[in-house]
Design an enzyme around this catalytic site. Structure first.
Site: not given
Length: 337
Positions: A79-80
């Site tokens: 996940d960013r």
């Protein structure tokens, strides 16, 4: 096409909350499941990312090491909008190794460094450990701990999470398969094809949940061994099979559509065909794209589940999931966000 509202394994949550208010509210730590050898042609960097995209970091590594983008590899996307740790491998060959102490950025840092004889390949990780903070909880908070205990006992449906579908990946993917849009990028084409398979899988899983057979075997099912990609066709739903299901030794599966001889038979095949009949054109498109038919477990075993109240309306939840499963699939059973 709008992503449907999929069925819940337990009752739909009545408690509402907020996630990702801060980057540290969503933490992911990768477990490769194997030891790096300490020697070889591949430099391996254990990197902590804060709000950074995995592929973007890989490109920064390639630029700094003066290697091709394809020479930098990692086991999985993270996940960013989170704080995550993961391994990257860089094939250096006979090239001089750069001074990694100069490789700095405010969005990532090198935690440790070693060498390995082989590249770290996509998909070659065991699990991910998540630490999530849910804030501003409202509703009947007394239902949360019983729900967490239920999840610990039963697991949750192994839906592909919302991040698989992005903003409009499904529409773009359908347009590509129909020939209405050309996609030159091999990477983007792969994302779109995976999006379609994920959509079809979720459709079947949602129906199995509604029929209360998401965690039970039916005639003709294909079963998957826990912690493995190994599958086998079911000859009969015996007491032994039921016991192995109860012990989380095996799981039912749904198909990941593609080209190949179907393994599902009898009632399981009939159910899947009935659900996917409106999407035959998408399945045909996946076959023409030469994606191989595969199977994915219908449920996730939520390992090492722990929780702690940080204050009266803030809950921290920690757990581990097999690679390929989504933390959001656990969260959706717990709270509405």
């Amino acid at each position: 096409m709008q992503i449907p509202s999929y069925a819940f394994a337990s009752h739909e949550p009545t408690v509402k909350g907020q996630i990702r208010q801060q980057l540290t509210d969503f933490q992911v730590d990768e477990d490769l499941g194997f030891e790096l050898t300490g020697e070889g042609e591949h430099v391996c960097l254990h990197i902590k990312k804060t709000g950074a995209n995995t592929e973007w970091v890989a490109k920064q590594i390639a630029r700094f090491a003066q290697v091709r983008n394809m020479d930098v590899s990692y086991a999985g996307m993270k996940d960013r909008h989170a704080v995550t740790t993961q391994w990257f491998s860089i094939y250096m060959g006979n090239k001089p190794e750069p001074d990694w102490s100069q490789f700095t950025h405010n969005e990532f840092e090198i935690l440790t460094m070693t060498r390995h004889a082989k590249k770290i390949r996509k998909g070659s990780l065991k699990s991910n450990r998540f630490i999530l903070v849910i804030r501003d909880l409202e509703g009947n908070l007394d239902e949360l701990e019983p729900k967490l205990n239920w999840i610990q006992q039963h697991g949750v449906p192994n839906y592909f999470g919302e991040q698989r579908f992005g903003h409009d990946n499904l529409d773009q993917a359908i347009a590509m398969l129909k020939g209405e849009q050309k996609v030159k990028s091999k990477h983007l084409r792969g994302i779109y094809l995976s999006t379609i398979r994920s959509f079809l899988f979720n459709q079947v899983l949602s129906e199995r949940i509604q029929q209360n057979i998401w965690n039970q075997a039916i005639d003709g099912d294909v079963m998957q061994l826990n912690g493995s990609q190994s599958v086998f066709a079911l000859d009969a739903v015996t007491d032994e099979i039921k016991q192995r299901l109860t012990e989380f030794d095996i799981h039912p599966t749904c198909s990941l559509a593609g080209d190949g001889e179907p393994l599902l038979k009898a009632a399981a095949a009939q159910l899947e065909q009935q659900i996917l009949q409106p999407h035959e054109d998408l399945i045909e498109g996946l076959k023409n794209a030469r994606l191989k038919l595969a199977h994915r477990a219908t449920r996730i075993k939520v390992e090492q589940l722990e929780w702690e109240w940080q204050d009266t309306n803030t809950l921290q939840v920690a757990f581990s999931l097999e690679a390929g499963s989504y933390a959001t699939s656990v969260l959706r059973e717990l709270v509405s966000v």
